[in-house]
Motif scaffolding. Structure first.
Motif, PDB file in Angstrom:
ATOM      1  N   GLN A  10       0.835  -1.291   0.037  1.00  0.00           N
ATOM      2  CA  GLN A  10       0.291  -0.111  -0.208  1.00  0.00           C
ATOM      3  C   GLN A  10       0.902   1.259   0.020  1.00  0.00           C
ATOM      4  O   GLN A  10       0.800   2.294  -0.348  1.00  0.00           O
ATOM      5  CB  GLN A  10      -0.840   0.160   1.178  1.00  0.00           C
ATOM      6  CG  GLN A  10      -2.087  -1.017   0.863  1.00  0.00           C
ATOM      7  CD  GLN A  10      -2.641  -1.033   2.550  1.00  0.00           C
ATOM      8  OE1 GLN A  10      -2.067  -1.114   3.480  1.00  0.00           O
ATOM      9  NE2 GLN A  10      -4.090  -1.277   2.491  1.00  0.00           N
ATOM     10  N   LYS A  11       2.123   1.234   0.812  1.00  0.00           N
ATOM     11  CA  LYS A  11       2.762   2.536   0.968  1.00  0.00           C
ATOM     12  C   LYS A  11       3.439   2.789  -0.499  1.00  0.00           C
ATOM     13  O   LYS A  11       3.612   3.964  -0.673  1.00  0.00           O
ATOM     14  CB  LYS A  11       3.905   2.179   1.971  1.00  0.00           C
ATOM     15  CG  LYS A  11       4.395   3.272   2.362  1.00  0.00           C
ATOM     16  CD  LYS A  11       5.455   3.094   3.487  1.00  0.00           C
ATOM     17  CE  LYS A  11       6.073   4.172   4.375  1.00  0.00           C
ATOM     18  NZ  LYS A  11       7.012   3.800   5.333  1.00  0.00           N
ATOM     19  N   SER A  12       3.614   1.890  -1.492  1.00  0.00           N
ATOM     20  CA  SER A  12       4.299   1.857  -2.480  1.00  0.00           C
ATOM     21  C   SER A  12       3.289   2.434  -3.616  1.00  0.00           C
ATOM     22  O   SER A  12       3.720   2.774  -4.654  1.00  0.00           O
ATOM     23  CB  SER A  12       4.996   0.653  -3.065  1.00  0.00           C
ATOM     24  OG  SER A  12       4.159  -0.414  -3.409  1.00  0.00           O
ATOM     25  N   ASP A  13       2.203   2.617  -3.232  1.00  0.00           N
ATOM     26  CA  ASP A  13       1.037   2.953  -4.351  1.00  0.00           C
ATOM     27  C   ASP A  13       0.634   4.323  -4.107  1.00  0.00           C
ATOM     28  O   ASP A  13      -0.031   5.034  -4.914  1.00  0.00           O
ATOM     29  CB  ASP A  13      -0.288   2.389  -4.040  1.00  0.00           C
ATOM     30  CG  ASP A  13       0.032   0.870  -4.437  1.00  0.00           C
ATOM     31  OD1 ASP A  13       0.831   0.549  -5.322  1.00  0.00           O
ATOM     32  OD2 ASP A  13      -0.861   0.002  -4.075  1.00  0.00           O
ATOM     33  N   ILE A  14       1.304   5.173  -2.951  1.00  0.00           N
ATOM     34  CA  ILE A  14       1.150   6.339  -2.915  1.00  0.00           C
ATOM     35  C   ILE A  14       1.596   7.323  -3.647  1.00  0.00           C
ATOM     36  O   ILE A  14       2.876   7.241  -3.852  1.00  0.00           O
ATOM     37  CB  ILE A  14       1.405   6.877  -1.274  1.00  0.00           C
ATOM     38  CG1 ILE A  14       0.539   6.093  -0.172  1.00  0.00           C
ATOM     39  CG2 ILE A  14       1.256   8.475  -1.056  1.00  0.00           C
ATOM     40  CD1 ILE A  14       1.003   6.364   1.149  1.00  0.00           C
ATOM     41  N   LYS A  15       0.863   8.188  -4.462  1.00  0.00           N
ATOM     42  CA  LYS A  15       1.376   9.193  -5.649  1.00  0.00           C
ATOM     43  C   LYS A  15       1.475  10.471  -5.148  1.00  0.00           C
ATOM     44  O   LYS A  15       2.375  11.227  -5.777  1.00  0.00           O
ATOM     45  CB  LYS A  15       0.762   8.976  -6.817  1.00  0.00           C
ATOM     46  CG  LYS A  15       0.925   7.549  -7.447  1.00  0.00           C
ATOM     47  CD  LYS A  15       0.322   7.543  -8.959  1.00  0.00           C
ATOM     48  CE  LYS A  15       0.760   6.252  -9.398  1.00  0.00           C
ATOM     49  NZ  LYS A  15       0.081   5.125  -9.719  1.00  0.00           N
ATOM     50  N   ILE A  35       7.904   4.784  -2.775  1.00  0.00           N
ATOM     51  CA  ILE A  35       8.644   4.736  -4.063  1.00  0.00           C
ATOM     52  C   ILE A  35       7.848   5.635  -5.383  1.00  0.00           C
ATOM     53  O   ILE A  35       8.312   5.835  -6.419  1.00  0.00           O
ATOM     54  CB  ILE A  35       9.201   3.425  -4.529  1.00  0.00           C
ATOM     55  CG1 ILE A  35       8.196   2.401  -4.739  1.00  0.00           C
ATOM     56  CG2 ILE A  35      10.436   3.240  -3.453  1.00  0.00           C
ATOM     57  CD1 ILE A  35       8.577   1.234  -5.151  1.00  0.00           C
ATOM     58  N   SER A  36       6.463   5.554  -5.350  1.00  0.00           N
ATOM     59  CA  SER A  36       5.607   6.244  -6.283  1.00  0.00           C
ATOM     60  C   SER A  36       5.119   7.548  -6.038  1.00  0.00           C
ATOM     61  O   SER A  36       4.628   7.981  -6.883  1.00  0.00           O
ATOM     62  CB  SER A  36       4.362   5.198  -6.497  1.00  0.00           C
ATOM     63  OG  SER A  36       4.742   4.066  -6.826  1.00  0.00           O
ATOM     64  N   LEU A  37       5.744   8.009  -4.716  1.00  0.00           N
ATOM     65  CA  LEU A  37       5.331   9.303  -4.343  1.00  0.00           C
ATOM     66  C   LEU A  37       6.067  10.340  -5.547  1.00  0.00           C
ATOM     67  O   LEU A  37       7.223  10.333  -5.566  1.00  0.00           O
ATOM     68  CB  LEU A  37       5.635   9.654  -2.991  1.00  0.00           C
ATOM     69  CG  LEU A  37       5.276  11.141  -2.403  1.00  0.00           C
ATOM     70  CD1 LEU A  37       4.042  11.087  -2.382  1.00  0.00           C
ATOM     71  CD2 LEU A  37       5.870  11.200  -0.817  1.00  0.00           C
ATOM     72  N   GLN A  38       5.213  11.203  -5.995  1.00  0.00           N
ATOM     73  CA  GLN A  38       5.527  12.343  -6.852  1.00  0.00           C
ATOM     74  C   GLN A  38       5.686  13.808  -6.381  1.00  0.00           C
ATOM     75  O   GLN A  38       6.310  14.531  -6.990  1.00  0.00           O
ATOM     76  CB  GLN A  38       4.776  12.166  -8.260  1.00  0.00           C
ATOM     77  CG  GLN A  38       5.024  10.824  -8.952  1.00  0.00           C
ATOM     78  CD  GLN A  38       4.031  10.740 -10.164  1.00  0.00           C
ATOM     79  OE1 GLN A  38       3.483  11.440 -10.650  1.00  0.00           O
ATOM     80  NE2 GLN A  38       4.590   9.502 -10.920  1.00  0.00           N
ATOM     81  N   SER A  39       4.383  13.829  -5.568  1.00  0.00           N
ATOM     82  CA  SER A  39       4.207  15.407  -4.957  1.00  0.00           C
ATOM     83  C   SER A  39       3.803  15.304  -3.714  1.00  0.00           C
ATOM     84  O   SER A  39       2.893  14.645  -3.129  1.00  0.00           O
ATOM     85  CB  SER A  39       3.158  15.774  -6.200  1.00  0.00           C
ATOM     86  OG  SER A  39       2.889  17.341  -5.590  1.00  0.00           O
ATOM     87  N   ALA A  53      12.018  11.625   6.704  1.00  0.00           N
ATOM     88  CA  ALA A  53      10.452  11.365   6.560  1.00  0.00           C
ATOM     89  C   ALA A  53      10.311  11.224   5.382  1.00  0.00           C
ATOM     90  O   ALA A  53       9.199  10.385   4.899  1.00  0.00           O
ATOM     91  CB  ALA A  53       9.957  12.695   6.940  1.00  0.00           C
ATOM     92  N   PHE A  54      10.920  11.441   4.231  1.00  0.00           N
ATOM     93  CA  PHE A  54      10.766  11.415   2.887  1.00  0.00           C
ATOM     94  C   PHE A  54      11.773  10.492   2.191  1.00  0.00           C
ATOM     95  O   PHE A  54      12.045  10.505   0.887  1.00  0.00           O
ATOM     96  CB  PHE A  54      10.327  12.592   2.101  1.00  0.00           C
ATOM     97  CG  PHE A  54       9.125  13.091   2.580  1.00  0.00           C
ATOM     98  CD1 PHE A  54       7.861  12.777   2.036  1.00  0.00           C
ATOM     99  CD2 PHE A  54       9.165  14.082   3.469  1.00  0.00           C
ATOM    100  CE1 PHE A  54       6.714  13.485   2.323  1.00  0.00           C
ATOM    101  CE2 PHE A  54       8.324  14.828   3.748  1.00  0.00           C
ATOM    102  CZ  PHE A  54       6.771  14.425   3.409  1.00  0.00           C
ATOM    103  N   GLN A  55      12.769   9.971   2.875  1.00  0.00           N
ATOM    104  CA  GLN A  55      13.887   9.233   2.459  1.00  0.00           C
ATOM    105  C   GLN A  55      13.547   8.149   1.657  1.00  0.00           C
ATOM    106  O   GLN A  55      12.655   7.528   1.764  1.00  0.00           O
ATOM    107  CB  GLN A  55      14.665   8.775   3.606  1.00  0.00           C
ATOM    108  CG  GLN A  55      16.051   8.080   2.960  1.00  0.00           C
ATOM    109  CD  GLN A  55      16.892   7.333   3.966  1.00  0.00           C
ATOM    110  OE1 GLN A  55      16.715   7.463   5.352  1.00  0.00           O
ATOM    111  NE2 GLN A  55      18.167   7.010   3.415  1.00  0.00           N
ATOM    112  N   GLY A  56      14.315   8.033   0.416  1.00  0.00           N
ATOM    113  CA  GLY A  56      13.868   6.945  -0.638  1.00  0.00           C
ATOM    114  C   GLY A  56      12.890   6.967  -1.517  1.00  0.00           C
ATOM    115  O   GLY A  56      12.458   6.323  -2.269  1.00  0.00           O
ATOM    116  N   CYS A  57      12.319   8.194  -1.478  1.00  0.00           N
ATOM    117  CA  CYS A  57      10.640   8.589  -2.133  1.00  0.00           C
ATOM    118  C   CYS A  57      11.630   8.650  -3.625  1.00  0.00           C
ATOM    119  O   CYS A  57      11.584   9.986  -4.175  1.00  0.00           O
ATOM    120  CB  CYS A  57      10.081   9.372  -1.892  1.00  0.00           C
ATOM    121  SG  CYS A  57       9.246   9.413  -0.104  1.00  0.00           S
ATOM    122  N   SER A  58      12.046   8.069  -4.180  1.00  0.00           N
ATOM    123  CA  SER A  58      12.641   8.131  -5.556  1.00  0.00           C
ATOM    124  C   SER A  58      11.882   8.654  -6.666  1.00  0.00           C
ATOM    125  O   SER A  58      12.534   9.157  -7.744  1.00  0.00           O
ATOM    126  CB  SER A  58      13.303   6.711  -6.159  1.00  0.00           C
ATOM    127  OG  SER A  58      12.219   5.744  -6.085  1.00  0.00           O
TER     128      SER A  58
END
Length: 188
Positions: A10-15, A35-39, A53-58
């Motif tokens: 679920q966490k990887s689906d957050i955009k 990893i899918s977070l864009q904005s 807090a946002f580490q690794g949000c590639s």
């Protein structure tokens, strides 16, 4: 905000994330490895952003930090490899270590004019091309720009008292360091 209860799928689906006005602090590792977070949009009620807090949000490309934020803790945006530009509001007085480390696409940063220290490895391995250090900065700690292979120009603070070890190590394109007060450029 604590997302420990959300599983990795679920966490990887957050955009996109919008932090509302009831939130005053973003906790440690709150959105780590989304990893899918864009904005990310943060409302004006938040005063601090936690460790990693946002580490690794590639995939994170866009980020709005409001004037209410006064501190950004260690590694907050480390490894956000798609982040290209950041403007830090005047309210920020403290940025901890490793905050933008390994942000390989980060080419443009505007620093708060109220910072006094650039902490260790702040921009290490980032894509910075040029940067102006605010006059308020008196210390540039170790490794701040280490391995910034695209860095060509640095405008230094007139009030600098200490430059740490390996600050410009492997900045092979760096050709200009300017001290504003003397308007003197040294070719490297």
């Amino acid at each position: 905000i604590d997302l420990d209860y959300i599983n990795d799928i679920q966490k990887s689906d957050i955009k996109e994330i919008r932090i509302g006005t009831n939130v005053t602090r973003i906790g440690n590792r709150a959105f780590e490895s989304c990893i899918s977070l864009q904005s990310v949009t943060i409302e004006n009620s938040v005063t601090s952003i936690g460790v990693e807090a946002f580490q690794g949000c590639s995939a994170l490309q866009s980020l709005t930090i409001p004037n209410s934020v006064t501190m950004i803790l260690s590694g907050t945006f480390q490894d956000c490899s798609a982040l290209t530009s950041v403007s830090l509001p005047n309210s920020i007085i403290n940025i901890a270590t490793n905050v933008f480390k390994n942000c390989s696409s980060l080419s443009n940063v505007i620093l708060s004019p109220n910072l006094t220290v650039l902490n260790e490895s702040l921009f290490e391995n980032s894509g910075l091309q040029s940067i102006t250090i605010p006059e308020s900065v008196t210390i540039i700690d170790d490794n701040v720009f280490k391995n910034c292979s695209s860095l060509t120009t640095v405008i230094l603070s007139n009030n600098l008292k200490n430059i740490g070890s390996n600050v410009f190590e492997n900045c092979n394109l760096l050709t200009s360091l300017t001290l504003r007060s003397e308007e003197h450029t040294s070719e490297l």
